[in-house]
Enzyme design. Structure first.
Site, short mmCIF file in Angstrom:
data_model
loop_
_atom_site.label_atom_id
_atom_site.label_comp_id
_atom_site.label_asym_id
_atom_site.label_seq_id
_atom_site.Cartn_x
_atom_site.Cartn_y
_atom_site.Cartn_z
N TYR A 1 0.76 -1.29 -0.33
CA TYR A 1 -0.11 -0.46 0.05
C TYR A 1 0.99 1.13 -0.04
O TYR A 1 0.59 2.25 -0.69
CB TYR A 1 -0.96 0.35 1.43
CG TYR A 1 -1.47 1.21 1.46
CD1 TYR A 1 -2.16 2.07 1.04
CD2 TYR A 1 -1.19 1.96 2.28
CE1 TYR A 1 -2.92 3.09 0.78
CE2 TYR A 1 -1.94 3.49 2.73
CZ TYR A 1 -2.90 3.46 1.67
OH TYR A 1 -3.58 5.27 2.26
N LYS B 1 2.02 3.86 -2.92
CA LYS B 1 1.53 5.58 -2.21
C LYS B 1 3.02 6.40 -3.33
O LYS B 1 2.95 7.51 -3.74
CB LYS B 1 1.01 5.73 -1.39
CG LYS B 1 -0.40 5.27 -1.18
CD LYS B 1 -1.02 6.63 -1.92
CE LYS B 1 -3.12 5.74 -1.46
NZ LYS B 1 -3.87 7.54 -1.83
N ASN C 1 -3.52 10.19 10.27
CA ASN C 1 -4.29 9.28 10.35
C ASN C 1 -5.69 10.10 10.46
O ASN C 1 -6.43 10.43 10.92
CB ASN C 1 -4.63 8.32 11.77
CG ASN C 1 -3.56 7.30 11.81
OD1 ASN C 1 -1.94 7.90 11.84
ND2 ASN C 1 -3.75 6.38 12.40
N ARG D 1 -0.71 7.19 17.24
CA ARG D 1 -1.00 7.73 16.52
C ARG D 1 -1.42 9.40 16.44
O ARG D 1 -1.92 9.77 17.02
CB ARG D 1 -2.42 7.36 15.43
CG ARG D 1 -2.14 5.70 15.32
CD ARG D 1 -0.87 5.58 14.66
NE ARG D 1 -0.45 4.39 13.57
CZ ARG D 1 0.81 3.04 14.47
NH1 ARG D 1 1.51 3.89 15.40
NH2 ARG D 1 0.24 2.16 14.17
N ARG E 1 0.06 -6.15 16.15
CA ARG E 1 -0.63 -6.48 14.51
C ARG E 1 0.43 -5.93 14.05
O ARG E 1 1.78 -4.83 14.17
CB ARG E 1 -1.48 -5.41 14.03
CG ARG E 1 -1.84 -5.16 12.58
CD ARG E 1 -2.87 -4.59 12.44
NE ARG E 1 -2.80 -3.34 12.67
CZ ARG E 1 -3.10 -2.13 12.13
NH1 ARG E 1 -4.33 -1.89 11.81
NH2 ARG E 1 -3.30 -0.86 12.13
N ASP F 1 3.41 -2.73 12.81
CA ASP F 1 2.80 -1.01 13.60
C ASP F 1 3.30 -0.31 14.45
O ASP F 1 4.49 -1.03 15.35
CB ASP F 1 1.54 -1.81 14.70
CG ASP F 1 0.33 -1.78 14.13
OD1 ASP F 1 0.32 -0.26 13.19
OD2 ASP F 1 -0.93 -1.97 15.08
N1 UDP Z 1 -5.81 -0.43 16.30
C1 UDP Z 1 -6.26 -1.68 17.47
N2 UDP Z 1 -7.12 -2.21 16.96
C2 UDP Z 1 -8.49 -2.08 16.10
C3 UDP Z 1 -7.79 -1.70 15.23
C4 UDP Z 1 -6.86 -0.94 15.23
O1 UDP Z 1 -5.66 -1.92 18.59
O2 UDP Z 1 -9.49 -2.67 16.29
C5 UDP Z 1 -4.85 0.39 16.71
C6 UDP Z 1 -4.06 -0.51 15.67
O3 UDP Z 1 -2.70 -0.74 15.73
C7 UDP Z 1 -3.18 1.12 15.63
C8 UDP Z 1 -4.22 2.58 16.18
O4 UDP Z 1 -5.24 1.37 16.26
O5 UDP Z 1 -1.98 1.29 16.64
C9 UDP Z 1 -4.43 3.01 14.28
O6 UDP Z 1 -4.74 1.99 13.30
P1 UDP Z 1 -5.65 2.25 12.07
O7 UDP Z 1 -5.87 0.67 11.65
O8 UDP Z 1 -6.85 3.29 12.67
O9 UDP Z 1 -4.83 3.01 11.40
P2 UDP Z 1 -3.39 3.33 10.70
O10 UDP Z 1 -2.06 3.73 12.25
O11 UDP Z 1 -2.75 1.19 11.22
O12 UDP Z 1 -2.90 3.30 9.44
#
Ligand code: UDP
Length: 323
Positions: free
Chosen positions: A141, A145, A170, A219, A276, A279
């Protein structure tokens, strides 16, 4: 101005179109409705259903509109999916977008603003992250970009295309009539809200053993209407290149969960699960260049305002766009 918007039926695109129209501009939306919603297109906008894979379609739409500027949002946005199906991302977000680039040059569109992402930085070493940070994406992804940013930069050097790539952190919150309703949903704030509404059993926090004060990832959440303001400023500016857009404030996952509890007044279950993959612990923008160069002045700079606007939109649209 007459602004041509690809992906204007998606989350950030729909909010941006509403903002442009409120500011008195004319808008044409070009969207394939693969992930966007027809109901998310502001009724004041012209709508063309079309796919960037079809050069004749995008070329004739731009020719007919003869816009003063173009904003390109149309893209697939699921990081996890990009890891399992990378070619889907390179095909759509790069190869199909070449048609847009070519049509913009052929039709002498004065300025193209591109929806880019902080994912171009991968796992950055310096916080806050400025545009000087090396780009090193860790998923297709972010790579797609970045590839398109580079294509725009060559089109600028060799064909005179004026462009500005805006690297969002975000994106969050809602405008008056449009909000975040991805299918499938994978973003933190809407997922927590689904738990608050009782639409999902619980919200899972991905890891609480990071090197941050409460152990959860930090974030930079930036309001979608502040992003919209930056797009309009970028269209009006002579600047060519890439700029970061974030609030400059970091909030942990636990802080976001707590804010949704406070704003909604709802109780819901929270479970901490494993990290995840991919991250980074912290992502916070240094957006001083956008402020200096574009005159960008974010208005919604508290997490509470962001979460409140998202919650208000959901209360007004309990079924999202599906109703
Ligand atoms: N996150 C989480 N649980 C979820 C979805 C996201 O803890 O069900 C955490 C994720 O690990 C990150 C933050 O929330 O630290 C923001 O995640 P998101 O996917 O919204 O945006 P990203 O930062 O990945 O672009």
């Amino acid at each position: 101005m007459h602004v041509f918007v690809t992906g204007g039926a998606g989350y950030i695109g729909s909010c941006c179109c509403e903002y442009l129209l409120d500011q008195g501009h004319q808008v044409t939306v070009f969207d394939a409705l693969l992930t966007g919603y027809r109901q998310a297109v502001d009724p004041r906008a012209n709508f063309i259903e079309g796919n960037l894979a079809d050069y004749a379609a995008i070329d004739s739409a731009i020719k007919k509109a003869s816009p003063d500027g173009l904003i390109h949002f149309a893209a697939f946005i699921e990081v996890g999916e990009s890891m399992s199906d990378p070619l889907k991302y390179f095909r759509n977000n790069v190869a199909n977008a070449l048609n847009l680039c070519q049509a913009a040059v052929e039709n002498q569109v004065p300025k193209l603003v591109f929806s880019s992402t902080a994912a171009v930085y991968g796992m950055p070493s310096n916080i806050p992250i400025s545009e000087d940070e090396p780009t090193d994406p860790i998923n297709p992804y972010g790579e797609a970009k970045l590839m398109f940013e580079k294509i725009l930069s060559w089109q600028h050097r060799l064909k005179g295309l004026h462009y500005c790539a805006l690297r969002y952190f975000n994106a969050a919150g809602a405008s008056r009539n449009y909000g975040e309703a991805h299918r499938p949903e994978s973003h933190l704030i809407p997922l927590i809200m689904e738990a608050a509404e009782g639409k999902r059993k619980l919200i899972r926090i991905f890891g609480d053993d990071y090197d941050t004060p409460d152990g959860t990832c930090i974030r930079d959440y930036v309001h979608v209407l502040d992003l919209a303001q930056a797009h309009l400023l970028a269209l009006q500016s002579d600047f060519c290149g890439s700029l970061n857009l974030g609030s400059g404030f970091g909030h942990s996952v636990k802080e976001v969960v707590e804010m949704v509890r406070r704003v909604s007044g709802k109780r819901f279950t929270v479970e901490v699960v494993a990290r995840r993959p991919g991250d980074p612990a912290r992502l916070i923008a240094d957006s001083s260049a956008a402020k200096r160069i574009l005159g960008w002045q974010p208005v919604y700079d508290s997490l509470e305002q962001i979460v409140q606007s998202a919650w208000d939109w959901r209360c007004k649209n309990p079924d999202g766009y599906s109703s």
